[in-house]
Design an enzyme around this catalytic site. Sequence first.
Site, PDB file in Angstrom:
ATOM      1  N   SER A 105      -9.348 131.356 -37.473  1.00  0.00           N
ATOM      2  CA  SER A 105      -8.648 130.236 -38.126  1.00  0.00           C
ATOM      3  C   SER A 105      -8.756 130.233 -39.642  1.00  0.00           C
ATOM      4  O   SER A 105      -8.025 129.485 -40.304  1.00  0.00           O
ATOM      5  CB  SER A 105      -9.163 128.902 -37.568  1.00  0.00           C
ATOM      6  OG  SER A 105      -8.691 128.716 -36.248  1.00  0.00           O
ATOM      7  N   THR A 106      -9.606 131.054 -40.199  1.00  0.00           N
ATOM      8  CA  THR A 106      -9.604 131.214 -41.659  1.00  0.00           C
ATOM      9  C   THR A 106      -8.215 131.617 -42.134  1.00  0.00           C
ATOM     10  O   THR A 106      -7.816 131.324 -43.267  1.00  0.00           O
ATOM     11  CB  THR A 106     -10.659 132.260 -42.068  1.00  0.00           C
ATOM     12  OG1 THR A 106     -11.945 131.832 -41.605  1.00  0.00           O
ATOM     13  CG2 THR A 106     -10.715 132.444 -43.570  1.00  0.00           C
TER      14      THR A 106
END
Length: 398
Positions: free
Chosen positions: A69-70
């Site tokens: 999700s970065t």
Amino acid sequence: MSYVIQGLYDPQFEHVIDTFLAQLPQAPRQGGAALTVYHQNQKVVDVWAGVANKQGDPWQEHNMSISYSTTKGVLSTLAHILVDEGLLNYDRPIADYWPAFGQNGKHGITLRHVLTHEAGLYHLRSMIADAKEMLDWPHMLTMIEQAKPVHAAGARVAYHAISFGWIVGGLIEKVTKEPLAVTLAKKISQPLQLDGCYIGVPESELYRCNEIIGAPRYQANKAPPSKLSQWQQIISDKILRATGFEPETAAEALIPKGMSRFYLDEHTSLKACIPGAGGVFTARSLAKMYAALANWGELDGVRLLSARTLAEASKVHNTQRGDVVPMAMNWRLGYHRVFTTWPRTPHAFGHFGYGGSGAWADPSRRLAVGYIVNTGSGSPFADLRLWRINTAIIQSVE
């Protein structure tokens, strides 16, 4: 297990290095990490240590890791650039740019609703029959077009854990009329001369991707849990439900059907366009992009974003706890709050990821951080390792 640090760092950040090394896995576990820090537009930490794969090969300077999700922080930055260029507007309906998106009650959903996780389109588990469908970019855009929102736009907050990528990424492709990977390279990677920033890794770059070691995986035939772990899960669920949180809602966003047979870190997945969770980066690239944001949009003569757009993008838009994550994330436009073990970071923003990675900027401290790992926890928002490293970094500059 003792680790040899590689790379360079300013002596002012010795405590950061000690903290970084302390977070690496101890024997018999293996794994590695890389960390880059910019302060006042200067790269003051650029280090790596540990191993890149289960065979024990050392982590190299050129290695990249999937950062889950970065990726959303990078994708959101790309969307903000297009807002600056006049191709997108936060408050114009997405269906104006992408008519097929307007089906099934989505005609009023805007980019702002999606970036603040208020669009009601987080329910990926109900959208597709099997996780392997995520490898098919055109198919996933069709699934988004056909999806019906769970709630009215703006009515609630619920983390769009994976679906976010196809909504924002699909919108970007509609207005640029080119593949998302091409736009990412033209607007971010090439201007900043990043050494590893991909959503869909080219075949020629796969050798640089680290193997994920030790991160919890969904396993189809795993051993049944012990009675103690069963009781712990029951107690945990009861506590969450008592606060009004429903674990099933989180599963809708985070665990599509068939996830026990699907791995985002396999080569087939790494090459696919999965913009909500499949980005692959070096720590150096993440930190450099956020260093531009920490300097109000500009770094080394390259203007990534206008100060006006960045001010809007980094402003807190909601503070309530959402339906998917049982804590307030203080959503900005595509970014969330920055976690530490103590120092307050009211002006910091970024995005963390499953497995432990994360990247962020703090314009008030002129500080930016990129951190990648190949072993860690199963939290959607990194884990205490990054929190501790963030704390050490802030202490070093203050």
